[in-house]
Design a protein around this motif. Structure first.
Motif, short mmCIF file in Angstrom:
data_model
loop_
_atom_site.label_atom_id
_atom_site.label_comp_id
_atom_site.label_asym_id
_atom_site.label_seq_id
_atom_site.Cartn_x
_atom_site.Cartn_y
_atom_site.Cartn_z
N VAL A 326 0.83 -1.21 0.00
CA VAL A 326 0.00 0.00 0.00
C VAL A 326 0.87 1.25 0.00
O VAL A 326 0.61 2.22 -0.74
N SER A 327 1.91 1.26 0.82
CA SER A 327 2.81 2.42 0.88
C SER A 327 3.51 2.66 -0.45
O SER A 327 3.58 3.81 -0.92
N ASN A 328 3.98 1.62 -1.08
CA ASN A 328 4.68 1.78 -2.37
C ASN A 328 3.74 2.26 -3.46
O ASN A 328 4.11 3.08 -4.31
N ILE A 329 2.51 1.75 -3.45
CA ILE A 329 1.53 2.19 -4.46
C ILE A 329 1.21 3.66 -4.28
O ILE A 329 1.14 4.43 -5.25
N PHE A 330 1.03 4.10 -3.04
CA PHE A 330 0.71 5.51 -2.80
C PHE A 330 1.86 6.42 -3.22
O PHE A 330 1.64 7.45 -3.88
N ILE A 331 3.09 6.07 -2.85
CA ILE A 331 4.24 6.91 -3.21
C ILE A 331 4.40 6.99 -4.72
O ILE A 331 4.64 8.06 -5.30
N THR A 332 4.25 5.86 -5.40
CA THR A 332 4.44 5.84 -6.86
C THR A 332 3.41 6.69 -7.57
O THR A 332 3.74 7.51 -8.45
N TRP A 333 2.14 6.55 -7.20
CA TRP A 333 1.10 7.33 -7.87
C TRP A 333 1.16 8.81 -7.47
O TRP A 333 0.77 9.68 -8.26
N LEU A 334 1.62 9.12 -6.27
CA LEU A 334 1.79 10.52 -5.90
C LEU A 334 2.84 11.19 -6.78
O LEU A 334 2.62 12.30 -7.30
N GLU A 339 4.24 14.81 -11.31
CA GLU A 339 4.91 15.13 -12.57
C GLU A 339 3.90 15.44 -13.68
O GLU A 339 4.13 16.32 -14.51
N ASP A 340 2.78 14.73 -13.68
CA ASP A 340 1.77 14.98 -14.72
C ASP A 340 1.14 16.35 -14.56
O ASP A 340 0.97 17.08 -15.54
N PHE A 341 0.78 16.73 -13.32
CA PHE A 341 0.16 18.04 -13.10
C PHE A 341 1.13 19.18 -13.37
O PHE A 341 0.72 20.24 -13.85
N LYS A 342 2.40 18.99 -13.07
CA LYS A 342 3.37 20.04 -13.36
C LYS A 342 3.49 20.29 -14.86
O LYS A 342 3.74 21.43 -15.29
N ALA A 343 3.29 19.23 -15.64
CA ALA A 343 3.41 19.38 -17.09
C ALA A 343 2.12 19.84 -17.75
O ALA A 343 2.16 20.50 -18.80
N THR A 344 0.98 19.50 -17.17
CA THR A 344 -0.31 19.77 -17.84
C THR A 344 -1.10 20.91 -17.21
O THR A 344 -2.14 21.27 -17.74
N MET A 345 -0.64 21.49 -16.09
CA MET A 345 -1.36 22.59 -15.45
C MET A 345 -0.45 23.80 -15.29
O MET A 345 -0.04 24.14 -14.18
N PRO A 346 -0.11 24.47 -16.39
CA PRO A 346 0.68 25.70 -16.26
C PRO A 346 -0.19 26.84 -15.74
O PRO A 346 -1.41 26.73 -15.64
N HIS A 347 0.45 27.95 -15.39
CA HIS A 347 -0.30 29.10 -14.92
C HIS A 347 -1.10 29.71 -16.08
O HIS A 347 -0.60 29.85 -17.19
N LEU A 528 0.52 18.50 -1.09
CA LEU A 528 -0.25 19.74 -1.20
C LEU A 528 -0.40 20.17 -2.67
O LEU A 528 -1.47 20.65 -3.07
N PHE A 529 0.64 20.00 -3.45
CA PHE A 529 0.57 20.38 -4.87
C PHE A 529 -0.46 19.53 -5.61
O PHE A 529 -1.29 20.04 -6.36
N VAL A 530 -0.42 18.21 -5.38
CA VAL A 530 -1.39 17.31 -6.04
C VAL A 530 -2.81 17.60 -5.57
O VAL A 530 -3.75 17.65 -6.37
N CYS A 531 -2.99 17.79 -4.26
CA CYS A 531 -4.33 18.08 -3.75
C CYS A 531 -4.85 19.40 -4.28
O CYS A 531 -6.06 19.54 -4.57
N THR A 532 -3.97 20.41 -4.43
CA THR A 532 -4.39 21.69 -4.99
C THR A 532 -4.90 21.52 -6.42
O THR A 532 -5.93 22.11 -6.80
N CYS A 533 -4.20 20.74 -7.21
CA CYS A 533 -4.65 20.51 -8.60
C CYS A 533 -5.95 19.72 -8.63
O CYS A 533 -6.83 19.99 -9.46
#
Length: 557
Positions: A326-334, A339-347, A528-533
């Motif tokens: 469970v811990s490894n799955i959560f870390i990997t998907w986080l 990385e996906d949100f940083k690339a697809t959600m610019p300002h 926090l970054f993922v939750c914000t997106c």
């Protein structure tokens, strides 16, 4: 036979030293040999009677009842015959129940134990299944029987639906009609062909209905299996809209499905290499139970939105599901979503944001073209054991240990993916703005709205892009607020309420529930970054009514 060999091997040979092996004198199966007096009559290698832990089988009718516990049929007859000839057998005390033990011995045999009158061996094998194992096996059989009965009831209920009964009546009616036509002597060829066509149509409808019934039955079985196995894609789909909104930040299962399809472009989600918190690949452990990328995707949102620990989820999943998985799955998907949100959600572009600002918000800021509404978020932490960490994380505003992060929303209501960093609670709001360098993301001539705690007017004025700052008026020492100052404060508060709603939505993620674990402090910024997106996938924070601003004018929608 093994039991036969045990009986012959336990026979006593006069003049033989106990423990010395010697072939049994009576006819015995080929390959068997005597093991002396140190073995129990049950023949179990683990049941070894000692000097003070055995009872001799009496050479009488009572002894025959003892042997009947261990042998049957021809073996019992042979054992009784050997006992009658004077052969001696031993029975370990483990074969007797506690109530069969009467009292301790007396005289020179104080270490011996006497049996109660009429006592006889109770257990045929000492190493038989324990009571807990028997209860577990019985419970497993009961659960299997209940599942079979449930499936049978569902199948019977599906067979007796009104549609099935109506179709059966129609088929019977057509069969009776065909028989009447055939029995009649004046049936024409046209009538016979018409009847055959009706019969073929009825059969086609019957087959279609049977196929539909089969699909319905399979769907019900899949739904029941999904309910029995929580935190999977099928389990989420079976729960409908309410379950999706309770365990994910999305509003419907269609939105969840579309987001996963977007993440899985070019099989990106299927090719993930699972890692632990240190970045070490743990694919073999992480996918030990959940081999589907969609199931891992659902499990990530369950942990993020509910705050359930890995141990608790492993307990709910059962079946030997590992906590580390469970811990490894959560870390990997986080990391993947980060990385996906940083690339697809610019300002967003300033002109696009200002064109979507609700008219009420624009009026409250007197058309200052506010781009951001800025605020600070503090996450309550566990109390550190180190005094230096206590001093660093202490917040004078919250009067406890916290971690601070910046949060902002666009004036149109969307949440800004501002930064992926978090700071100790001792740091001030202006220092957070300076260290994070968030003003670099703003365009020239942009205005930022903030509360009185953000004393960043000098930073904004000295910035090369000429950034403006909108904040409530300050009360001067020895002077009261004027009526205009009160109105200005009220307007700012009415506009800033939306950023407070964004903070509330961010706190609804169970992973951030206080107290936040210090073990996860290294991933707090990315969480926090993922939750914000993900906050942008919920319902809108602002409502423009039937008007919105476009440039300097107002357009009615």
């Amino acid at each position: 036979m093994a039991a036969h060999a045990a009986v012959e091997a336990l026979a006593y040979v006069p003049g033989q030293t106990p423990g010395k092996r010697r072939p049994f004198s009576v006819s015995s199966p080929k390959g068997t040999a005597s093991w002396g007096l140190h073995r129990c009559v049950c023949g179990d290698n683990k049941c070894l009677p000692t000097q003070n832990n055995y009872h001799a089988v009496p050479n009488n009718a009572r002894g025959q009842t003892w042997l009947a516990v261990f042998f049957e049929g021809e073996e019992l007859t042979h054992a009784v015959a050997e006992l009658t000839k004077g052969k001696k057998f031993r029975v370990s005390r483990e074969h007797f129940r506690p109530k069969d033990i009467s009292s301790a011995g007396t005289g020179g045999k104080k270490n011996r134990v006497r049996l109660a009158p009429g006592a006889r061996p109770h257990l045929r094998r000492v190493n038989s299944p324990t009571g807990s194992v028997k209860r577990a096996n019985a419970k497993q059989r009961a659960n299997a029987k209940e599942a079979r009965d449930r499936d049978g009831r569902a199948a019977r209920a599906a067979r007796h639906t009104p549609a099935v009964r109506a179709m059966a009546r129609d088929i019977q009616h057509n069969d009776d009609l065909l028989c009447d036509f055939i029995a009649a002597s004046n049936v024409t060829k046209e009538q016979l062909e018409e009847t055959r066509a009706q019969l073929r149509q009825t059969l086609r409808e019957k087959h279609a209905l049977e196929e539909e019934l089969h699909v319905t039955r399979e769907t019900d079985l899949q739904r029941r299996r999904a309910e029995d196995e929580p935190f999977t894609w099928a389990w989420m789909e079976a729960g409908g809209r309410e379950r999706v909104q309770a365990f994910t930040p999305f509003m419907s299962f269609d939105a969840l499905k579309a987001h996963f399809a977007l993440l899985n472009w070019n099989n990106a989600a299927l090719d993930l290499k699972y890692v632990d918190s240190e970045g070490v690949s743990r694919a073999r452990h992480a996918t030990a139970k959940l081999k589907s990328a969609r199931d891992n995707y659902i499990l990530f949102f369950v942990v993020l939105c509910t705050g359930m620990t890995a141990s608790r989820i492993a307990q709910v999943k059962g079946g030997g599901f590992r906590r580390q998985a469970v811990s490894n799955i959560f870390i990997t998907w986080l990391l993947f979503l980060y990385e996906d949100f940083k690339a697809t959600m610019p300002h967003a572009d300033k002109d696009v944001v200002l064109s979507c600002v609700p008219q009420k918000t624009a009026n409250r800021y007197r058309n200052n073209k506010v781009y951001w509404i800025l605020d600070a978020l503090e996450i309550f932490l566990e109390t550190p054991s180190s005094l230096a960490l206590k001093a660093a994380f202490w917040s004078d505003y919250k009067h406890t240990e916290t971690a601070k992060a910046l949060i902002a929303i666009y004036a149109c209501g969307a949440v800004v993916p501002l930064t992926d960093e978090a700071w100790p609670g001792r740091i001030s709001d202006p220092e957070c703005v300076r260290v994070s360098r968030i003003l670099e993301h703003l365009e020239s001539g942009t205005t930022v709205a903030a509360d009185k705690g953000f004393t960043i007017a000098q930073q904004c004025a000295q910035h090369a892009r000429n950034i403006g700052l909108a904040h409530p008026p300050f009360k001067l020492r020895g002077m009261d607020f004027s009526e205009d100052d009160c109105d200005e404060t009220s307007r700012h508060a009415n506009a800033r309420i939306h950023v407070e709603r964004a903070v509330k939505r961010l706190r609804e993620f169970g992973f951030l529930d206080p107290p936040y674990s210090l073990r996860n402090l290294d991933i707090l910024g990315r969480v926090l970054f993922v939750c914000t997106c993900l906050c942008n996938y919920g319902s809108p924070l602002t409502f423009a009514g039937n008007q919105r601003t476009v440039g300097e004018g107002v357009v009615t929608q």
